[in-house]
Design a protein around this motif. Structure first.
Motif, short mmCIF file in Angstrom:
data_model
loop_
_atom_site.label_atom_id
_atom_site.label_comp_id
_atom_site.label_asym_id
_atom_site.label_seq_id
_atom_site.Cartn_x
_atom_site.Cartn_y
_atom_site.Cartn_z
N GLU A 278 0.84 -1.20 0.00
CA GLU A 278 0.00 0.00 0.00
C GLU A 278 0.87 1.25 0.00
O GLU A 278 0.67 2.18 -0.79
N THR A 279 1.87 1.29 0.92
CA THR A 279 2.76 2.46 0.97
C THR A 279 3.58 2.56 -0.31
O THR A 279 3.81 3.66 -0.83
N GLU B 30 1.46 4.02 -3.00
CA GLU B 30 1.24 5.44 -2.69
C GLU B 30 2.46 6.28 -3.07
O GLU B 30 2.36 7.29 -3.76
#
Ligand SMILES: Nc1ncnc2c1ncn2[C@@H]1O[C@H](COP(=O)(O)OP(=O)(O)O)[C@@H](O)[C@H]1O
Ligand SMILES: Cc1cn([C@H]2C[C@H](O)[C@@H](COP(=O)(O)OP(=O)(O)O)O2)c(=O)[nH]c1=O
Length: 197
Positions: free
Chosen positions: A135-136, A139
């Motif tokens: 997820e990071t 992002e």
């Protein structure tokens, strides 16, 4: 000595690779995909959402073969330290995940991609793995291309874990969730330990 930097998109490889250039000004710094015409063919394939995954694997692999003969092997023969931002493990992890999702009917894709490299490649002496959750990573990378969708990156990360399990001595895991200066400091420490060995 050949040291490679691996990890998901946005894990901080390029940040670290640039920082290391100040510490080792005489080393050879290189990357995959390369900026050769083979690398340009890879970029073209990456920009095409309809690209055939098996054809794409062989474009990346062609770029790797040329990278070895043009850059990596000559630098190693000169006794240089070589630091590559991505290398063969990227193929094992990413194309291993891509082929698992296609109907190419390749039963063990990661092993298949490794097998293709075994005959001609030069394995890294050490690999720094910048460990980051998908997820990071997505992002930070800005989710700009077809590789950066969460589910896909999760599959890529699983493949990296399999590679680390298979060769725990080669991989050096660095926590990439930390602040950039901490990540850079930790990587510099690991590289210093490897070079002094
Ligand atoms: N440790 C970190 N913490 C937060 N942001 C980071 C960190 N390292 C890099 N970044 C930022 O994340 C983005 C991707 O970093 P980059 O070094 O290009 O990663 P990669 O080469 O692995 O894709 C950049 O905007 C960069 O400034
Ligand atoms: C070298 C390589 C890269 N890739 C992918 C990973 C990235 O999504 C993309 C471009 O690599 P790169 O430019 O290194 O991206 P980043 O700096 O964001 O990590 O190519 C593969 O799928 N296979 C490979 O063998």
């Amino acid at each position: 000595m050949l040291i490679t930097l691996e990890g998901l998109d946005g894990s901080g490889k390029t940040t670290v690779w640039e920082a290391l250039q100040d510490v080792y000004p005489d080393a050879t710094f290189t990357r995959e995909p390369t900026d050769s015409w083979y690398g340009e063919a890879v970029a073209r394939s990456m920009g095409d959402s309809e690209a055939d995954p098996l054809a794409e694997l062989f474009l990346y692999t062609a770029d790797h073969a040329n990278h070895l003969s043009e850059t990596v092997r000559p630098a190693l023969a000169d006794g240089d330290l070589v630091v590559s931002d991505r290398y063969s493990d990227s193929r094992f992890a990413y194309q291993g995940a891509t082929l698992a999702r296609t109907d190419a009917d390749i039963k063990r894709p990661l092993e298949y991609v490794r097998g293709i490299h075994a005959a001609f490649s030069r394995p890294p002496d050490a690999t720094i793995y910048l460990d980051l959750d998908p997820e990071t990573a997505a992002e930070r990378a800005g989710r700009t291309d077809k590789f950066e969708r969460d589910g896909y990156l999760a599959a890529v990360r699983d493949n990296y874990e399999r590679l680390i399990d298979a060769e725990p001595g080669r991989f050096h895991r660095v926590d990439a969730t930390r602040a950039p200066e901490d990540v850079v400091a930790r990587v510099e420490e690991v590289v210093a330990g490897l070079v002094d060995r």
